[in-house]
Design a protein around this motif. Structure first.
Motif, PDB file in Angstrom:
ATOM      1  N   ALA A   1      54.852  96.890  -1.218  1.00  0.00           N
ATOM      2  CA  ALA A   1      54.010  95.754  -0.842  1.00  0.00           C
ATOM      3  C   ALA A   1      54.774  94.867   0.130  1.00  0.00           C
ATOM      4  CB  ALA A   1      53.615  94.955  -2.079  1.00  0.00           C
TER       5      ALA A   1
ATOM      6  N   ILE B   1      51.588  90.329  -7.898  1.00  0.00           N
ATOM      7  CA  ILE B   1      51.151  91.682  -8.244  1.00  0.00           C
ATOM      8  C   ILE B   1      51.661  92.009  -9.648  1.00  0.00           C
ATOM      9  CG2 ILE B   1      51.192  94.111  -7.585  1.00  0.00           C
ATOM     10  CD1 ILE B   1      51.769  93.205  -4.725  1.00  0.00           C
ATOM     11  N   ARG B   2      50.739  92.437 -10.500  1.00  0.00           N
ATOM     12  CA  ARG B   2      51.078  92.754 -11.891  1.00  0.00           C
ATOM     13  C   ARG B   2      50.738  94.198 -12.222  1.00  0.00           C
ATOM     14  NH1 ARG B   2      51.842  87.987 -14.899  1.00  0.00           N
ATOM     15  NH2 ARG B   2      51.138  86.092 -13.809  1.00  0.00           N
ATOM     16  N   ASP B   3      51.480  94.749 -13.183  1.00  0.00           N
ATOM     17  CA  ASP B   3      51.130  96.037 -13.756  1.00  0.00           C
ATOM     18  C   ASP B   3      49.912  95.833 -14.647  1.00  0.00           C
ATOM     19  OD1 ASP B   3      52.134  98.953 -14.537  1.00  0.00           O
ATOM     20  OD2 ASP B   3      51.570  97.934 -16.385  1.00  0.00           O
TER      21      ASP B   3
ATOM     22  N   LEU C   1      55.226  92.600 -11.054  1.00  0.00           N
ATOM     23  CA  LEU C   1      55.995  93.502 -10.202  1.00  0.00           C
ATOM     24  C   LEU C   1      56.523  92.774  -8.975  1.00  0.00           C
ATOM     25  CD1 LEU C   1      53.535  96.542 -10.260  1.00  0.00           C
ATOM     26  CD2 LEU C   1      55.682  96.363 -11.523  1.00  0.00           C
ATOM     27  N   ALA C   2      55.750  91.805  -8.479  1.00  0.00           N
ATOM     28  CA  ALA C   2      56.150  91.096  -7.270  1.00  0.00           C
ATOM     29  C   ALA C   2      55.443  89.753  -7.185  1.00  0.00           C
ATOM     30  CB  ALA C   2      55.819  91.931  -6.037  1.00  0.00           C
TER      31      ALA C   2
ATOM     32  N   LEU D   1      56.668  98.814  -5.333  1.00  0.00           N
ATOM     33  CA  LEU D   1      55.763  98.798  -6.486  1.00  0.00           C
ATOM     34  C   LEU D   1      55.821 100.106  -7.267  1.00  0.00           C
ATOM     35  CD1 LEU D   1      52.607  97.198  -4.837  1.00  0.00           C
ATOM     36  CD2 LEU D   1      54.450  96.041  -6.065  1.00  0.00           C
ATOM     37  N   ALA D   2      56.055 101.202  -6.575  1.00  0.00           N
ATOM     38  CA  ALA D   2      56.127 102.514  -7.230  1.00  0.00           C
ATOM     39  C   ALA D   2      57.127 103.371  -6.458  1.00  0.00           C
ATOM     40  CB  ALA D   2      54.760 103.183  -7.262  1.00  0.00           C
TER      41      ALA D   2
ATOM     42  N   ILE E   1      47.487  98.511 -10.619  1.00  0.00           N
ATOM     43  CA  ILE E   1      48.029  97.172 -10.415  1.00  0.00           C
ATOM     44  C   ILE E   1      46.901  96.177 -10.155  1.00  0.00           C
ATOM     45  CG2 ILE E   1      50.233  98.032  -9.528  1.00  0.00           C
ATOM     46  CD1 ILE E   1      49.237  97.333  -6.705  1.00  0.00           C
TER      47      ILE E   1
ATOM     48  N   MET F   1      46.268  92.648  -8.113  1.00  0.00           N
ATOM     49  CA  MET F   1      46.786  91.721  -7.110  1.00  0.00           C
ATOM     50  C   MET F   1      45.989  90.422  -7.184  1.00  0.00           C
ATOM     51  SD  MET F   1      47.438  94.298  -3.892  1.00  0.00           S
ATOM     52  CE  MET F   1      45.756  94.880  -3.818  1.00  0.00           C
TER      53      MET F   1
ATOM     54  N   TYR G   1      58.713  89.328 -15.476  1.00  0.00           N
ATOM     55  CA  TYR G   1      58.838  90.499 -14.615  1.00  0.00           C
ATOM     56  C   TYR G   1      58.982  91.781 -15.429  1.00  0.00           C
ATOM     57  CZ  TYR G   1      59.266  87.870 -10.274  1.00  0.00           C
ATOM     58  OH  TYR G   1      59.008  87.074  -9.188  1.00  0.00           O
TER      59      TYR G   1
END
Length: 425
Positions: free
Chosen positions: A46, A95-97, A104-105, A116-117, A151, A153, A343
């Motif tokens: 990202a 950005i979340r799982d 994640l960010a 992210l991956a 994810i 966003m 996180y």
């Protein structure tokens, strides 16, 4: 269309497979192994782009796959490593799982990047498996799979000041009068259906960003109307300016309006209850009874709030308010919106995940695990040397000892993934 939340699926590229190959050169009829390694799969990355304002693109395309790495070649040639796939998002995106809800960010600055991956690692070619007793290994390693996940966003606008208040109290007029922003303005409720941003420079050399948060109503914290869609944009602000229609021309009580909106804002986020807040008593040019302003000011000042009478339409009192906002922003530090504990903690480098699971399935002893899956893919079941290596690895990993502890006997069936064999001690 302003879209500030989106859910997508991402899958990083798999690593390329290692090659099984042998030298075939003139005058070297029985050359040794020369199979190359597989290339790395492309990661999903990202990046914050200040040219993007919404997440609208991700409403239409919801699946993103990284490119797989190239397979290894002859003559120890390593497969091509794939380029990372860049996902561009607005500055201010968290950005979340989707499964864990962990972060994640949190991309707060232009061109900030976060993986992210992670792409899969390439498998080793058969060159790596040559030993003194195994001169011609006929097996290689399969590349590891790239990380995949869903994810979420979420765009939370980056602004220093957030304007709060009921619909039609004059927030858009205030923004237009103090910045170069051009929000839609009209004399009816819910004119503003998306947040607007504007830059203010009240004191030369000192500027800040104001976000006009669309008018809130009672129940906003519970999602009534567009409550959640709007309230998320208040979270990044350092200072809240609560705009109240002091004129009462719509028959509303400004004190009750003030309390109702604060109840919604504070109920949405406990963090916001500690945010510095000052009050703009707007539309004093339409006020017929100055006693209303006196009572309002006395009531809120008794609760610790600063009150500034203004008219966004005529400009009266606006400069004083802007100067105070500038002074306060110099005093208020930037606060991290995401705590370290929020996180997702994961290994950035691929290491062998050696956990092995054992269970019974209708009398069959089952053994599973990611490590064993990769071992199976790198084993040639038709080659005696490859099978011998397979058995030695299982022995060294303690698989056979664990099966004995489970009570396995000669002739019982063992299943490793989809491969079944009879156990003999």
């Amino acid at each position: 269309m302003f879209v500030d939340i989106a859910k997508i699926y991402i899958k990083a590229g798999d690593g390329g497979n290692g090659r099984v190959s042998f030298r075939r050169e003139k005058y070297v009829p029985d050359g040794g192994p020369d199979g190359g390694d597989g290339g790395r799969g492309g990661s999903i990355v990202a990046i914050a782009d200040d040219g993007i304002r919404t997440l609208m693109d991700y409403r239409y395309k919801t699946k993103y796959n990284g490119e797989a790495g190239g397979d290894g070649g002859k003559k120890n040639m390593t497969g091509k490593a794939s380029e990372d796939l860049l996902i561009k998002v607005p500055v201010g995106t968290i950005i979340r799982d989707a499964e864990t809800g962990k972060v994640l960010a949190d991309l707060k600055t232009k061109n900030e990047k976060v993986v992210l991956a992670k792409g899969g690692r390439g498998g080793r070619g058969n060159t790596h498996f040559k030993t003194a007793t195994r001169q011609a290994p006929t097996f290689a390693e399969k590349g590891t799979s790239g990380v995949e996940r869903n994810i979420v966003m979420e765009l939370k606008l980056l602004a220093d000041v957030g304007l709060l208040g009921y619909p039609n109290v004059g927030k858009s007029t205030f923004l237009a009068a103090t910045t170069k922003a051009q929000p839609k303005i009209a004399n009816y409720h819910f004119t503003t259906l998306q947040p607007n941003l504007g830059v203010v420079e009240a004191i030369k050399g000192k500027s800040f960003v104001i976000a006009d948060i669309p008018g809130l109503i009672e129940g906003a914290k519970d999602g009534v109307g567009l409550g959640h869609d709007f309230l998320r944009h208040v979270e990044r602000t350092r200072l809240l300016v609560h705009v109240v229609d002091i004129s009462g021309i719509e028959g509303r009580d400004p004190i009750e309006d003030f309390k109702t909106i604060n109840k919604e804002v504070f109920g949405y986020s406990e963090r916001l209850s500690t945010r510095k807040q000052i009050v703009a008593a707007n539309k004093i040019d339409l006020l017929f009874d100055r006693e209303v302003l006196t009572h309002f000011t006395a009531t809120l000042e008794a609760e610790g709030y600063e009150v500034y009478p203004i008219s966004a339409a005529t400009g009266e009192g606006v400069e004083t308010l802007l100067s105070r906002m500038t002074t306060l922003l110099d005093e208020i530090p930037h606060e991290a919106l995401v705590d370290e504990s929020d996180y997702l903690v994961e290994e950035l480098d691929f290491t062998d995940k050696s956990e092995i699971n054992y269970f019974m399935d209708e009398g069959v002893y089952c053994v599973e695990g990611e490590y064993l899956e990769r071992l199976m893919y790198s084993t040639n079941m038709d080659d005696i040397e490859s099978l011998r290596r397979f058995q030695n690895v299982l022995k060294n990993k303690g698989v056979f000892d664990h099966l004995r502890e489970m009570g396995i006997e000669d002739g019982d069936t063992v299943r490793i993934l989809s491969f079944e064999f009879e156990f003999y001690d």
